[in-house]
Write a protein that holds these residues in place. Structure first.
Motif, PDB file in Angstrom:
ATOM      1  N   LEU A 158      39.535  47.065  49.864  1.00  0.00           N
ATOM      2  CA  LEU A 158      38.473  47.481  48.955  1.00  0.00           C
ATOM      3  C   LEU A 158      37.093  47.432  49.614  1.00  0.00           C
ATOM      4  O   LEU A 158      36.174  48.114  49.171  1.00  0.00           O
ATOM      5  N   LEU A 159      36.933  46.642  50.659  1.00  0.00           N
ATOM      6  CA  LEU A 159      35.645  46.536  51.348  1.00  0.00           C
ATOM      7  C   LEU A 159      35.576  47.363  52.621  1.00  0.00           C
ATOM      8  O   LEU A 159      34.676  47.163  53.444  1.00  0.00           O
ATOM      9  N   ASN A 201      35.003  53.534  52.819  1.00  0.00           N
ATOM     10  CA  ASN A 201      35.312  53.860  51.427  1.00  0.00           C
ATOM     11  C   ASN A 201      35.313  52.568  50.598  1.00  0.00           C
ATOM     12  O   ASN A 201      36.334  52.164  50.087  1.00  0.00           O
ATOM     13  N   ALA A 202      34.151  51.936  50.483  1.00  0.00           N
ATOM     14  CA  ALA A 202      34.061  50.667  49.773  1.00  0.00           C
ATOM     15  C   ALA A 202      34.129  50.890  48.262  1.00  0.00           C
ATOM     16  O   ALA A 202      33.614  51.875  47.735  1.00  0.00           O
ATOM     17  N   ASP A 203      34.762  49.949  47.576  1.00  0.00           N
ATOM     18  CA  ASP A 203      34.827  49.986  46.114  1.00  0.00           C
ATOM     19  C   ASP A 203      33.455  49.578  45.565  1.00  0.00           C
ATOM     20  O   ASP A 203      32.993  48.465  45.819  1.00  0.00           O
ATOM     21  N   PRO A 204      32.796  50.437  44.795  1.00  0.00           N
ATOM     22  CA  PRO A 204      31.451  50.111  44.323  1.00  0.00           C
ATOM     23  C   PRO A 204      31.410  48.899  43.394  1.00  0.00           C
ATOM     24  O   PRO A 204      30.448  48.131  43.420  1.00  0.00           O
ATOM     25  N   ASP A 205      32.432  48.713  42.590  1.00  0.00           N
ATOM     26  CA  ASP A 205      32.448  47.559  41.686  1.00  0.00           C
ATOM     27  C   ASP A 205      32.512  46.245  42.465  1.00  0.00           C
ATOM     28  O   ASP A 205      31.791  45.292  42.162  1.00  0.00           O
ATOM     29  N   LEU A 206      33.376  46.197  43.459  1.00  0.00           N
ATOM     30  CA  LEU A 206      33.504  44.978  44.253  1.00  0.00           C
ATOM     31  C   LEU A 206      32.244  44.742  45.073  1.00  0.00           C
ATOM     32  O   LEU A 206      31.774  43.603  45.188  1.00  0.00           O
ATOM     33  N   ALA A 207      31.666  45.805  45.642  1.00  0.00           N
ATOM     34  CA  ALA A 207      30.432  45.652  46.418  1.00  0.00           C
ATOM     35  C   ALA A 207      29.311  45.122  45.528  1.00  0.00           C
ATOM     36  O   ALA A 207      28.565  44.215  45.921  1.00  0.00           O
TER      37      ALA A 207
END
Length: 103
Positions: free
Chosen positions: A71-72, A76-82
């Motif tokens: 996810l990081l 292609n990072a996950d915006p919610d997790l970032a």
């Protein structure tokens, strides 16, 4: 009547039988209480079950961290997790957000 030679032969035979019996008893004791005997086998089974449970727990944790790494990914990072990591690690919040700390 027995001669000295016969008595000596009987003593020698009894001594050999006694030594053989002692060796058999030692081997039996070793088979039960030795490092790979019956008692140790039961303890090893218990330790094996503990290690299998620990391994299963560690595999779950590894899968969790693999997912976090995926996810990081910088491409292609996950915006919610970032966003979650920014808010928690850097104490960053927008002016219209309310932060509630749960401990």
């Amino acid at each position: 009547m027995r001669t000295m030679r016969q008595d000596h032969g009987i003593v020698k035979e009894r001594l050999v039988q006694g030594l053989a019996l002692a060796m058999l008893l030692l081997m039996g004791l070793y088979a039960v209480a030795g490092p790979s005997g019956l008692i140790a086998w039961g303890e090893n089974q218990h330790l094996l079950e503990q290690q299998r449970a620990k391994l299963a727990s560690m595999k779950l944790e590894r899968d969790h961290w693999k997912n976090r790494v995926k996810l990081l990914d910088p491409k292609n990072a996950d915006p919610d997790l970032a966003g979650e990591l920014l808010r928690s690690n850097l104490n960053v919040a927008r002016s219209d957000e309310m932060v509630m700390l749960l401990h």
